[in-house]
Enzyme design. Structure first.
Site: not given
Ligand code: PGA
Length: 256
Positions: A11-13, A98, A100, A170, A216, A237-238
């Protein structure tokens, strides 16, 4: 025991321009090669979907996902994107609900339910996200929170719909914080999710559904998390922004 194919999604956001996306996807293709013992999905921002789709055109083991969509087929919804618009770009998966989106864009379980319905109708595979916040974890309310999220987000669905859905657990306190749930904590939550599903769907359907862990995840902790029996993949993500990091998760966690 049922064999659930692992699914790793990046997930590149809100990261990467088209030019940057082309570079990283080229690198991911090279790093991963023909590896196909897990389902691999990349979810770039809307503006890079078409560029990534073109690059993945001749690649069979990496699929395209989006990070959100609107539930309506078309209409006066300024700034929104429909399922058909995603399908046209060969998008196969869509992340829905998600944390966010829930936190910053006020999406609730009812919204997630409507979006999931629309995604399924368009033959997109929804990755439906659930997870508790830190206060909810600390006050030992996480089970109730997950149960409500599941029951409301999946309302009106039966085994048939569940078969096309992927869930992502998550915990909000683990997203982007470097604080991962311990493998035991994550496994306990995944088991609870399956237990809740078994009360709403058949036992077989709750055994079949794949549940990703997210929060993470990186190459260093992926193997330990994904070796737990009820953890069927990762929503990353990151660490998915870098080809090496993303490929490292896949190789560490999914190579026998
Ligand atoms: P993270 O994000 O891997 O950067 O914690 C996970 C996610 O939000 O899906």
């Amino acid at each position: 025991m049922i064999n659930r194919k692992k699914i790793i999604a990046g997930n590149w956001k809100m990261n990467k321009t088209q030019a940057e996306a082309r570079v990283v996807v080229g690198d991911i293709i090279r790093e991963i090669g023909r590896f196909d013992s897990a389902e691999i999905v990349v979810c770039p921002p809307f503006t890079a979907l078409s560029a990534v789709s073109e690059l993945l055109g001749s690649v069979t083991n990496i699929r395209l996902g989006a990070q959100n969509m609107h539930e309506a087929a078309s209409g006066a919804y300024t700034g929104e994107i429909s399922a058909a618009m995603l399908r046209e770009l060969y998008v196969r998966y869509v992340i829905l609900g998600h944390s966010e989106r829930r936190q910053y864009f006020h999406e609730d379980n009812a919204t997630v339910n409507r979006k999931t319905k629309a995604a399924l109708a368009a033959e997109l595979r929804p990755i439906v996200c659930v997870g508790e916040t830190l206060p909810e974890r600390e006050s030992d309310q996480w089970k109730t929170v997950l149960e409500t999220q599941l029951v409301e987000s999946l309302a009106g669905f039966g085994d048939k719909e569940l078969a096309d859905i992927i869930l992502a657990y998550e915990p909000v306190w683990a997203i982007g914080t470097g604080k991962t749930a311990s493998p035991a904590q994550a496994e306990e939550a995944h088991q609870w999710i399956r237990k809740v599903l078994a009360t709403k769907f058949s036992a077989a359907a709750s055994e079949r559904i794949r549940i990703q862990y997210g929060g993470s995840v990186k190459a260093e902790n992926a193997k330990e998390l994904l070796s737990k029996p009820d953890i069927d993949g990762a929503l990353v993500g990151g660490a998915s922004l870098d080809a090496r990091g993303f490929a490292g998760i896949i190789k560490n966690a999914c190579l026998e």
